[in-house]
Design a protein around this motif. Structure first.
Motif, PDB file in Angstrom:
ATOM      1  N   ILE A  18       8.826-116.055  15.129  1.00  0.00           N
ATOM      2  CA  ILE A  18       7.597-115.318  15.415  1.00  0.00           C
ATOM      3  C   ILE A  18       7.821-113.838  15.121  1.00  0.00           C
ATOM      4  O   ILE A  18       8.683-113.199  15.721  1.00  0.00           O
ATOM      5  N   ALA A  19       7.057-113.293  14.170  1.00  0.00           N
ATOM      6  CA  ALA A  19       7.229-111.902  13.729  1.00  0.00           C
ATOM      7  C   ALA A  19       8.668-111.639  13.294  1.00  0.00           C
ATOM      8  O   ALA A  19       9.157-110.516  13.374  1.00  0.00           O
ATOM      9  N   SER A  20       9.343-112.685  12.836  1.00  0.00           N
ATOM     10  CA  SER A  20      10.754-112.614  12.410  1.00  0.00           C
ATOM     11  C   SER A  20      11.707-112.261  13.540  1.00  0.00           C
ATOM     12  O   SER A  20      12.774-111.689  13.320  1.00  0.00           O
ATOM     13  N   GLY A  21      11.330-112.600  14.782  1.00  0.00           N
ATOM     14  CA  GLY A  21      12.242-112.502  15.920  1.00  0.00           C
ATOM     15  C   GLY A  21      12.914-111.166  16.119  1.00  0.00           C
ATOM     16  O   GLY A  21      14.142-111.111  16.222  1.00  0.00           O
ATOM     17  N   PRO A  22      12.175-110.067  16.237  1.00  0.00           N
ATOM     18  CA  PRO A  22      12.824-108.751  16.332  1.00  0.00           C
ATOM     19  C   PRO A  22      13.588-108.503  17.623  1.00  0.00           C
ATOM     20  O   PRO A  22      14.456-107.629  17.666  1.00  0.00           O
ATOM     21  N   THR A  23      13.284-109.266  18.672  1.00  0.00           N
ATOM     22  CA  THR A  23      13.923-108.994  19.976  1.00  0.00           C
ATOM     23  C   THR A  23      14.768-110.159  20.479  1.00  0.00           C
ATOM     24  O   THR A  23      15.194-110.147  21.634  1.00  0.00           O
ATOM     25  N   VAL A  24      15.004-111.166  19.641  1.00  0.00           N
ATOM     26  CA  VAL A  24      15.765-112.348  20.070  1.00  0.00           C
ATOM     27  C   VAL A  24      16.890-112.616  19.083  1.00  0.00           C
ATOM     28  O   VAL A  24      16.881-112.117  17.955  1.00  0.00           O
ATOM     29  N   PRO A  25      17.886-113.422  19.482  1.00  0.00           N
ATOM     30  CA  PRO A  25      18.993-113.727  18.576  1.00  0.00           C
ATOM     31  C   PRO A  25      18.514-114.438  17.309  1.00  0.00           C
ATOM     32  O   PRO A  25      17.493-115.121  17.305  1.00  0.00           O
ATOM     33  N   ASP A  26      19.274-114.246  16.250  1.00  0.00           N
ATOM     34  CA  ASP A  26      18.970-114.910  14.975  1.00  0.00           C
ATOM     35  C   ASP A  26      20.221-115.617  14.480  1.00  0.00           C
ATOM     36  O   ASP A  26      21.223-114.971  14.169  1.00  0.00           O
ATOM     37  N   ASP A  27      20.164-116.934  14.415  1.00  0.00           N
ATOM     38  CA  ASP A  27      21.338-117.698  14.003  1.00  0.00           C
ATOM     39  C   ASP A  27      21.323-118.063  12.521  1.00  0.00           C
ATOM     40  O   ASP A  27      22.174-118.805  12.057  1.00  0.00           O
ATOM     41  N   SER A  28      20.340-117.558  11.770  1.00  0.00           N
ATOM     42  CA  SER A  28      20.363-117.753  10.323  1.00  0.00           C
ATOM     43  C   SER A  28      21.305-116.726   9.693  1.00  0.00           C
ATOM     44  O   SER A  28      21.689-115.740  10.325  1.00  0.00           O
ATOM     45  N   THR A  29      21.643-116.961   8.424  1.00  0.00           N
ATOM     46  CA  THR A  29      22.646-116.126   7.765  1.00  0.00           C
ATOM     47  C   THR A  29      22.158-115.649   6.397  1.00  0.00           C
ATOM     48  O   THR A  29      21.148-116.124   5.872  1.00  0.00           O
ATOM     49  N   TYR A  30      22.897-114.706   5.848  1.00  0.00           N
ATOM     50  CA  TYR A  30      22.615-114.277   4.473  1.00  0.00           C
ATOM     51  C   TYR A  30      22.682-115.463   3.520  1.00  0.00           C
ATOM     52  O   TYR A  30      21.873-115.585   2.597  1.00  0.00           O
ATOM     53  N   ALA A  31      23.649-116.342   3.738  1.00  0.00           N
ATOM     54  CA  ALA A  31      23.786-117.518   2.874  1.00  0.00           C
ATOM     55  C   ALA A  31      22.546-118.399   2.959  1.00  0.00           C
ATOM     56  O   ALA A  31      22.106-118.970   1.945  1.00  0.00           O
ATOM     57  N   ASP A  32      21.974-118.529   4.154  1.00  0.00           N
ATOM     58  CA  ASP A  32      20.740-119.305   4.312  1.00  0.00           C
ATOM     59  C   ASP A  32      19.606-118.679   3.507  1.00  0.00           C
ATOM     60  O   ASP A  32      18.823-119.388   2.860  1.00  0.00           O
ATOM     61  N   ALA A  33      19.499-117.364   3.553  1.00  0.00           N
ATOM     62  CA  ALA A  33      18.439-116.670   2.817  1.00  0.00           C
ATOM     63  C   ALA A  33      18.581-116.896   1.316  1.00  0.00           C
ATOM     64  O   ALA A  33      17.593-117.162   0.615  1.00  0.00           O
ATOM     65  N   ILE A  34      19.806-116.819   0.824  1.00  0.00           N
ATOM     66  CA  ILE A  34      20.042-117.053  -0.604  1.00  0.00           C
ATOM     67  C   ILE A  34      19.668-118.485  -0.977  1.00  0.00           C
ATOM     68  O   ILE A  34      19.039-118.740  -2.010  1.00  0.00           O
ATOM     69  N   ALA A  35      20.043-119.438  -0.124  1.00  0.00           N
ATOM     70  CA  ALA A  35      19.753-120.848  -0.395  1.00  0.00           C
ATOM     71  C   ALA A  35      18.245-121.103  -0.454  1.00  0.00           C
ATOM     72  O   ALA A  35      17.766-121.917  -1.269  1.00  0.00           O
ATOM     73  N   ILE A  36      17.483-120.435   0.396  1.00  0.00           N
ATOM     74  CA  ILE A  36      16.024-120.603   0.385  1.00  0.00           C
ATOM     75  C   ILE A  36      15.440-120.094  -0.929  1.00  0.00           C
ATOM     76  O   ILE A  36      14.615-120.769  -1.562  1.00  0.00           O
ATOM     77  N   LEU A  37      15.853-118.924  -1.343  1.00  0.00           N
ATOM     78  CA  LEU A  37      15.358-118.383  -2.617  1.00  0.00           C
ATOM     79  C   LEU A  37      15.707-119.301  -3.776  1.00  0.00           C
ATOM     80  O   LEU A  37      14.879-119.566  -4.660  1.00  0.00           O
ATOM     81  N   ASP A  38      16.923-119.817  -3.778  1.00  0.00           N
ATOM     82  CA  ASP A  38      17.352-120.709  -4.864  1.00  0.00           C
ATOM     83  C   ASP A  38      16.607-122.038  -4.833  1.00  0.00           C
ATOM     84  O   ASP A  38      16.291-122.614  -5.880  1.00  0.00           O
ATOM     85  N   SER A  39      16.309-122.546  -3.631  1.00  0.00           N
ATOM     86  CA  SER A  39      15.629-123.844  -3.529  1.00  0.00           C
ATOM     87  C   SER A  39      14.230-123.810  -4.116  1.00  0.00           C
ATOM     88  O   SER A  39      13.715-124.828  -4.569  1.00  0.00           O
ATOM     89  N   PHE A  40      13.604-122.635  -4.109  1.00  0.00           N
ATOM     90  CA  PHE A  40      12.272-122.497  -4.707  1.00  0.00           C
ATOM     91  C   PHE A  40      12.330-121.919  -6.123  1.00  0.00           C
ATOM     92  O   PHE A  40      11.294-121.651  -6.731  1.00  0.00           O
ATOM     93  N   GLY A  41      13.523-121.732  -6.619  1.00  0.00           N
ATOM     94  CA  GLY A  41      13.678-121.258  -7.986  1.00  0.00           C
ATOM     95  C   GLY A  41      13.265-119.820  -8.202  1.00  0.00           C
ATOM     96  O   GLY A  41      12.905-119.440  -9.318  1.00  0.00           O
ATOM     97  N   ILE A  42      13.318-119.000  -7.151  1.00  0.00           N
ATOM     98  CA  ILE A  42      12.891-117.608  -7.308  1.00  0.00           C
ATOM     99  C   ILE A  42      14.036-116.630  -7.064  1.00  0.00           C
ATOM    100  O   ILE A  42      13.812-115.429  -6.944  1.00  0.00           O
ATOM    101  N   GLY A  43      15.241-117.160  -7.001  1.00  0.00           N
ATOM    102  CA  GLY A  43      16.394-116.308  -6.720  1.00  0.00           C
ATOM    103  C   GLY A  43      16.577-115.190  -7.711  1.00  0.00           C
ATOM    104  O   GLY A  43      17.088-114.114  -7.373  1.00  0.00           O
TER     105      GLY A  43
END
Length: 446
Positions: A211-236
């Motif tokens: 929600i709103a990218s969780g500015p006040t709560v922990p985030d257990d995603s990683t840079y590697a996850d972000a890269i994988a998402i971009l690659d999965s949609f072919g927009i990396g």
């Protein structure tokens, strides 16, 4: 349009409005924020803070912050509060500085607002309270790029994510790793002050980190996850080189990760979920029953490609209408996606509605149904419509205006087609945002 059809459309709108009213941000805040004149009660938490920093951002920020500063004694507030919302929802809020900003794409006004928020957080001291009001849309409205990135980099990346069909969690995972405020970043800036967040959810399942990218709560995603998402949609490789480099460096440990669960940073933080899509769906079901419909919950997790969701629903509705004898209302909540293939104008709710009408005609389901699909915030994509209300006569009206419904759908151009049929749902900005609502009314005898 026949009077009976108008009556069914009016009932669908009434059911939709019941869901929107249930997400009233003022009432939600009033239920979770009280004071006895000595202490401030934040759900199960309380304290005698006498220096409170009030910050609100999102589409419901004006209403949420306004009622909060009415409840909290003025002498306890540190300075003027800061409120950031989309331009349609800008309103005067007493004792607050209000910023209008861009949505769904961030803009320079949002960046200025984000820097103002960061500056205020830097002033917060131990023993003080930072009280944050978060609602849907906050990710775009409060952009503060990481040091090596520009606002233009974030705009280009956000545009690519919106166009490729990524869902909100995937979009926000990437945005968290390009930002100073998202993914727990706001909590980091607020330390060592106490922090409490009131959250109005626009995310299915109410994942606080999304929600709103969780500015006040922990985030257990990683840079590697972000890269994988971009690659999965072919927009990396479609996003700016600076973004690609930043994410790769982050994955290599050259940039700090977002704060994770168990980080001592969150010892002095708390939150309360004060409203969401499920509550609105329940209100819609109640109103449909009051109008005489047998009710069925179709889904509280309606997601996926809008046109595919519409086709599946049309097939199920055709089968159901042969089994029922009394009017039935099927209610759903969620947030579908659209993978842009064309260059037209529309939004996910308009696309779902037009695709449903086309699918219904193709399978011979031409009578006895009315479908409303709308955004609870009153805005569907980059249009002035909240969504659409369609029925068995929609395609006839579109063709009478000289338009080809299927061609318009293929070009992601649902808005002009539905406008020609007088089927757009126009509500104006509602001042809240808890994702989308769908109401399908079935009349077996009509």
């Amino acid at each position: 349009m026949p009077a009976l059809a108008n009556r069914f459309r009016a009932q669908a709108s009434e059911i939709f409005q019941a869901g929107v009213i249930a997400a009233d941000p003022r009432l939600a805040v009033q239920r979770h924020l009280q004071t006895d004149g000595e202490r401030l009660f934040l759900g199960l938490r309380s304290g005698n803070w006498r220096h409170i920093h009030l910050i609100g951002f999102g589409k419901a920020a004006c209403a949420m912050t306004d009622v909060a500063q009415e409840i909290i004694p003025h002498a306890w507030l540190a300075e003027k509060g800061i409120v950031v919302t989309n331009y349609d929802n800008v309103d005067l809020v007493k004792n607050c500085q209000v910023f209008g900003a861009g949505h769904p794409l961030p803009d320079a006004s949002g960046l200025h607002a984000a820097k103002t928020v960061a500056g205020r957080l830097a002033q917060a001291q131990a023993g003080e309270l930072v009280l944050v009001m978060v609602s849907g849309g906050g990710s775009a409205l409060l952009p503060y790029p990481a040091e090596s990135l520009t606002l233009a980099d974030k705009i280009t990346t956000t545009r690519a994510l919106l166009a490729c069909g990524a869902d909100i969690r995937q979009i926000n995972c990437v945005r968290k790793h390009l930002s100073r405020l998202k993914g727990g970043g706001l909590a980091k800036l607020a330390a060592p002050a106490d922090l409490h967040t009131l959250i109005l959810s626009d995310v299915l399942g109410d994942d606080l980190s999304a929600i709103a990218s969780g500015p006040t709560v922990p985030d257990d995603s990683t840079y590697a996850d972000a890269i994988a998402i971009l690659d999965s949609f072919g927009i990396g490789r479609q996003i700016p080189l600076a973004v690609q480099s930043h994410l790769q460096q982050g994955a290599q440990g050259l940039h700090p990760e977002t704060p994770k669960s168990g980080d001592p940073l969150f010892i002095r933080t708390s939150h309360a979920l004060i409203g969401g899509n499920t509550i609105s769906v329940e209100a819609a079901l109640r109103r449909a029953a009051e109008l005489g419909y047998q009710t069925q919950l179709y889904s509280t997790q309606l997601c996926g490609e809008a046109s595919a969701v519409a086709e599946e629903w049309a097939l199920k509705a055709k089968a159901l209408i042969t089994e029922i004898r009394e009017p039935v209302a099927l209610i759903a909540g969620g947030e579908t996606t659209v993978t842009l293939q064309g260059s037209g104008k529309g939004g996910r709710n308009q696309e779902l509605a037009l695709a449903f009408a086309i699918s219904a005609e193709r399978i011979g389901f031409c009578k006895g149904w009315t479908l409303l699909s709308g955004g609870s915030d009153g805005r569907d994509g980059p249009t002035d419509a909240a969504g659409a209300i369609v029925d068995g006569g929609t395609l006839t009206r579109i063709r009478a205006a000289g338009l080809d419904p299927a061609a318009r759908l293929a070009d992601n151009d649902s808005y002009p087609a539905l406008q020609a049929a007088d089927d757009l749902l126009i509500t104006g900005a509602t001042g809240t945002n808890v994702a989308d609502l769908q109401i399908l009314l079935l009349h077996p005898n009509e």
